[in-house]
Write a protein that holds these residues in place. Sequence first.
Motif, PDB file in Angstrom:
ATOM      1  N   VAL A  59       0.837  -1.189   0.000  1.00 38.31           N
ATOM      2  CA  VAL A  59       0.000   0.000   0.000  1.00 38.31           C
ATOM      3  C   VAL A  59       0.877   1.245   0.000  1.00 38.31           C
ATOM      4  O   VAL A  59       2.055   1.202   0.334  1.00 38.31           O
ATOM      5  N   ARG A  60       0.280   2.332  -0.398  1.00 40.78           N
ATOM      6  CA  ARG A  60       0.999   3.590  -0.563  1.00 40.78           C
ATOM      7  C   ARG A  60       1.076   4.338   0.765  1.00 40.78           C
ATOM      8  O   ARG A  60       0.072   4.511   1.453  1.00 40.78           O
ATOM      9  N   GLY A  61       2.277   4.793   1.126  1.00 39.95           N
ATOM     10  CA  GLY A  61       2.451   5.628   2.301  1.00 39.95           C
ATOM     11  C   GLY A  61       2.348   7.103   1.960  1.00 39.95           C
ATOM     12  O   GLY A  61       2.286   7.489   0.794  1.00 39.95           O
ATOM     13  N   LEU A 101      -5.629  -2.007   1.160  1.00 35.80           N
ATOM     14  CA  LEU A 101      -5.720  -3.276   0.445  1.00 35.80           C
ATOM     15  C   LEU A 101      -6.355  -4.310   1.377  1.00 35.80           C
ATOM     16  O   LEU A 101      -5.905  -4.494   2.508  1.00 35.80           O
ATOM     17  N   LEU A 102      -7.401  -4.949   0.911  1.00 30.90           N
ATOM     18  CA  LEU A 102      -8.055  -6.003   1.661  1.00 30.90           C
ATOM     19  C   LEU A 102      -7.561  -7.338   1.124  1.00 30.90           C
ATOM     20  O   LEU A 102      -7.894  -7.741   0.004  1.00 30.90           O
ATOM     21  N   GLU A 106     -10.795 -10.692   6.336  1.00 33.56           N
ATOM     22  CA  GLU A 106     -10.254 -10.621   7.691  1.00 33.56           C
ATOM     23  C   GLU A 106      -9.045  -9.705   7.828  1.00 33.56           C
ATOM     24  O   GLU A 106      -8.701  -9.286   8.933  1.00 33.56           O
ATOM     25  N   ILE A 107      -8.361  -9.344   6.729  1.00 32.26           N
ATOM     26  CA  ILE A 107      -7.059  -8.683   6.819  1.00 32.26           C
ATOM     27  C   ILE A 107      -7.056  -7.413   5.979  1.00 32.26           C
ATOM     28  O   ILE A 107      -7.227  -7.460   4.752  1.00 32.26           O
ATOM     29  N   LEU A 108      -6.840  -6.270   6.628  1.00 30.04           N
ATOM     30  CA  LEU A 108      -6.804  -4.975   5.956  1.00 30.04           C
ATOM     31  C   LEU A 108      -5.423  -4.363   6.098  1.00 30.04           C
ATOM     32  O   LEU A 108      -4.883  -4.280   7.204  1.00 30.04           O
ATOM     33  N   ALA A 147     -12.279  -5.266   9.621  1.00 30.37           N
ATOM     34  CA  ALA A 147     -11.428  -6.440   9.439  1.00 30.37           C
ATOM     35  C   ALA A 147     -10.927  -6.927  10.793  1.00 30.37           C
ATOM     36  O   ALA A 147     -10.616  -6.117  11.683  1.00 30.37           O
ATOM     37  N   ARG A 148     -10.841  -8.224  10.953  1.00 31.56           N
ATOM     38  CA  ARG A 148     -10.367  -8.772  12.228  1.00 31.56           C
ATOM     39  C   ARG A 148      -8.932  -8.347  12.516  1.00 31.56           C
ATOM     40  O   ARG A 148      -8.557  -8.066  13.661  1.00 31.56           O
TER      41      ARG A 148
END
Length: 242
Positions: A59-61, A101-102, A106-108, A147-148
Amino acid sequence: MRLAVVSDIHGNLRALEAVHARIKESSPDIIVNLGDCVSGPLWPEETAQYLIAENWPTVRGNHDRVLIEPPVSGLDDIDAFTHRCLSGASLAWLSTLPTTLLLAPEILLCHGSPDSDETFLLEEDGGNHFYPSGEDQVRRKLGRADARLVLCGHTHTPRVVHLSDSQLILNPGSVGVQAFPGLTVTGSPHARFAIATRADGAWSFSQGMIGYDWTEASARAAAAGFVSWEHGLLTGFGAVSR
């Protein structure tokens, strides 16, 4: 499932190489990168090319965003230095990175928070230091993200937060910069990363620290004229004013 998580490389190729070598010993299913990939007075172009070749979910910072947003004349010194070092191909790659980004429901992945690459998800800005956010503050900054497991970076501060509804947030710390001018002081120059493992429906975490040739990185920052980076890379502490 085993995830290796890296963030805030800031062009420190030597630290990235050391972290990647150690991560491979854990045989993760996937390696993810939470952004701020190249901005710094070290090896920005070489780091971009390394990451392009590895093709990790990234992902973009906030610094990645600044490098590709006009006007270039508005960049601060470190981003202007980085921009001059980057090839068109590297800038084009940065422009393709998503803000979040998913990986699965469960994970983002995000850099700062799900809504902003400049938000400190787990910390508050105390002016010249970070201090931990309370649970209500974290929930407010999460917004509607449910997201968990939420993976974030930005503050260079390794942490795991377990909210009362069992939502988990992991910040792996920074691969490349352990004392960032203004706020972040980890107190050692070791590169950081994290491993997240899901077994029997539960997540567990290990925070990693690895040595690398920080003397070379510090000398490279000094040669580029960035004295504040020189001391931090070498020690993990901010420079002391005299």
